[in-house]
Design an enzyme around this catalytic site. Structure first.
Site, PDB file in Angstrom:
ATOM      1  N   ASN A 100      59.329  79.781  94.544  1.00 34.23           N
ATOM      2  CA  ASN A 100      60.260  80.362  93.570  1.00 34.23           C
ATOM      3  C   ASN A 100      59.771  80.065  92.158  1.00 34.23           C
ATOM      4  OD1 ASN A 100      63.076  81.203  92.509  1.00 34.23           O
ATOM      5  ND2 ASN A 100      62.819  79.117  91.707  1.00 34.23           N
ATOM      6  N   GLU A 101      59.793  81.068  91.323  1.00 38.22           N
ATOM      7  CA  GLU A 101      59.404  80.905  89.910  1.00 38.22           C
ATOM      8  C   GLU A 101      58.192  79.970  89.778  1.00 38.22           C
ATOM      9  OE1 GLU A 101      62.765  80.268  87.262  1.00 38.22           O
ATOM     10  OE2 GLU A 101      63.583  82.218  87.791  1.00 38.22           O
ATOM     11  N   GLU A 116      67.225  87.148  91.733  1.00 40.42           N
ATOM     12  CA  GLU A 116      68.102  86.437  90.787  1.00 40.42           C
ATOM     13  C   GLU A 116      68.445  87.390  89.660  1.00 40.42           C
ATOM     14  OE1 GLU A 116      67.101  82.432  89.564  1.00 40.42           O
ATOM     15  OE2 GLU A 116      66.158  82.033  91.510  1.00 40.42           O
ATOM     16  N   GLU A 124      72.353  78.032  95.637  1.00 38.66           N
ATOM     17  CA  GLU A 124      71.387  76.956  95.394  1.00 38.66           C
ATOM     18  C   GLU A 124      72.107  75.617  95.435  1.00 38.66           C
ATOM     19  OE1 GLU A 124      69.135  77.562  91.806  1.00 38.66           O
ATOM     20  OE2 GLU A 124      67.866  75.815  92.171  1.00 38.66           O
ATOM     21  N   GLN A 158      75.187  83.074  90.870  1.00 46.05           N
ATOM     22  CA  GLN A 158      75.097  82.586  92.229  1.00 46.05           C
ATOM     23  C   GLN A 158      76.456  82.702  92.925  1.00 46.05           C
ATOM     24  OE1 GLN A 158      73.206  78.768  92.656  1.00 46.05           O
ATOM     25  NE2 GLN A 158      71.520  79.269  91.303  1.00 46.05           N
ATOM     26  N   TYR A 171      67.850  87.665  84.028  1.00 49.13           N
ATOM     27  CA  TYR A 171      69.217  87.264  83.679  1.00 49.13           C
ATOM     28  C   TYR A 171      69.665  87.994  82.422  1.00 49.13           C
ATOM     29  CZ  TYR A 171      69.264  83.564  87.161  1.00 49.13           C
ATOM     30  OH  TYR A 171      69.262  82.889  88.339  1.00 49.13           O
TER      31      TYR A 171
END
Ligand code: AHR
Length: 488
Positions: free
Chosen positions: A172-173, A296, A25, A345, A240
């Site tokens: 995204n999200e 992710e 990103e 990432q 996460y």
């Protein structure tokens, strides 16, 4: 004695190489400094892209790279990042540190990065603040080889042929940073936006990925599948591994045994998340046509002291290597539904495989975990079962996945996550004898890590603490270890 039993005749599906994907990103020093230093840099580069980073990623056979975000994707306007660099718009990166984004890394540079890496691009479009037209034109710009305004513009910018874009994300999200939408609203928006993600290249179909849930938001998955399931190839999932809670995540290093155990327990929730989201998807898609795309995942700790809080820079230890290994085994075991996974990432952000500091680069313990998994890519998952002793500190005694390579070799990735004890294990094949084996291991103290001054503290090594007798392999696996066996 722990026992691992493998059924070489029982195949459970292809382990797509994309399960070992990555995510980059415009965040902190991931792109700028981590990957891209510009043509005029003293750091050795090809077309502005770091040679050392490219070589390291090629060595673990990086299969796919997601870009440009993340939250950044829904504020990214791709036309700002094409054409002569001195004319590109400068903008503020509102999500990540409020720094100036000069757009010197744009579509052409990303495609050049993927070319150098030999990996597939996964481009994430903007739904939150972009238009349908903007998204449609991006796809046309990147992929169309005929006569059209966007294809002409690409040619004028120096790239004659269109690129292959195998994977495209539509937002995204979007339940959060991508527009704070309700599931119904996004599902309808997804249907509209994806209509204009056209397939311009004969014989090639873009795999379209809808924004999926965060962790346990099962309602999101249900609504998306109900309203928009037939228009998507993949539905994403973000999860996460955050020790404690978002306010007190703790630091990447200097953690306690209890922190270690809690982190691994939290990461093992991935299995339940995939199982439950997949069960919802089964109701609408029993054939498992739509893939779950875990685009992710990884650890998220407090940022390293003294660094920009918006840059999400953290060190990486054997704890992270265990997190990576446990997740990669989970993805393998769910390869019927999970089509791709992208660790967050790539460089210098969250759970990175590479850290850089000016011209220096180090490979993290997570890098070596990926290295020990790379031979699973494109193999057939084999049925396997562990009969284990007591758990240790509420962690499983061992965890594994097993695959069959086209050359007949059987690959086993076996994790001993426990912080204290070695584990003895017997590995046997049903109706077949193990005749020989080789192995490599990654192990160390849970806090062990690499630094720029001592970059080789943690790395994989040959492993010899095993024997093969009467068709059975017996090994002693140290605590905090990942071992890759190749059985013949
Ligand atoms: O990876 C960092 C951020 O985490 C991403 O931008 C976003 O999608 C997620 O919340």
């Amino acid at each position: 004695m722990n026992k691992l039993m493998i059924q070489p005749q029982v195949k459970r599906g292809r382990i797509r190489k994309e399960l070992q994907g990555h995510f980059s990103e415009h965040l902190g020093r991931c792109i700028y400094g981590g990957v891209y230093v510009g043509e005029n840099s003293d750091i050795p580069n090809v077309n502005g892209i770091r040679k050392d980073v490219v070589q390291a990623l090629r060595d673990i056979r990086i299969p796919v790279l997601r870009w440009p975000g993340g939250c950044f994707a829904d504020e990214y306007h791709w036309k700002d990042g094409i054409g002569p660099k001195e004319k590109r718009k400068k903008m503020v990166n509102t999500h990540w540190g409020g720094v100036t984004e000069d757009n010197s890394f744009g579509t052409h540079e990303f495609m050049e990065l993927c070319r150098q890496l030999g990996c597939q691009p996964y481009v994430n479009g903007n739904v939150g603040s972009g238009t349908v037209r903007e998204m449609g034109e991006w796809v046309e710009y990147m992929t169309f080889d005929g006569i059209s305004p966007m294809a002409e513009e690409r040619r004028a910018n120096g790239h004659e042929a269109g690129w292959q874009v195998p994977f495209f994300g539509v937002g995204n999200e979007n339940w959060g940073c991508g527009g704070n939408m309700t599931p119904e609203y996004y599902a309808n928006e997804y249907r509209r936006y994806q209509t204009y993600v056209r397939n311009y290249r004969p014989g090639e179909r873009i795999y379209k990925i809808a924004c999926g849930s965060d962790g346990t938001n099962y309602e999101w998955t249900d609504t998306l599948m109900r309203i928009a399931g037939r228009y998507m190839d993949g539905l994403s999932l973000h999860y996460y591994t955050v020790p404690h809670d978002w306010q007190h995540k703790g630091s990447a290093l200097g953690f306690t045994r209890a922190d270690y155990v809690e982190t691994l327990q939290k990461t093992l929730r991935m299995d339940e998340l995939i199982t439950r989201h997949s069960a919802i998807m089964d109701r609408y898609d029993p054939e498992k046509r739509v893939g779950l795309i875990v685009d992710e995942w990884g650890t998220w700790y407090d940022v390293e002291e003294g660094t920009n809080p918006g840059f999400l820079y953290q060190q990486n230890s054997m704890r992270d290597a265990m997190v990576a290994a446990l997740n990669l085994n989970i993805f393998n075991k769910h390869c019927d539904r999970v089509h791709m996974a992208n660790i967050a990432q790539l460089v210098n952000v969250l759970q990175s495989v590479i850290l850089t500091e000016g011209p220096r680069m180090l490979l993290t313990p997570t890098y070596y975990a990926f290295k020990l998994f790379r031979d699973h890519q494109e193999n057939e998952l084999l049925s396997s079962a562990l009969l284990t002793e007591e758990t240790q500190g509420d962690l499983p005694a061992l965890q594994e996945s097993v695959s069959l390579a086209p050359d007949g070799a059987i690959h086993v990735t076996l994790v001993n996550p426990g912080p204290d004890e070695s584990r003895e294990v017997e590995i046997s094949l049903q109706d077949q004898a193990v005749s020989g084996a080789s192995a490599r291991i990654l192990t160390g103290d849970m806090n062990a890590h690499n630094t720029f001054d001592a970059p080789d503290t943690v790395k994989d090594a040959d492993f010899f603490d095993f024997s093969v007798k009467n068709g059975v392999l017996t090994a002693k696996l140290p605590p905090v270890s990942l071992t890759h066996f190749i059985l013949s």
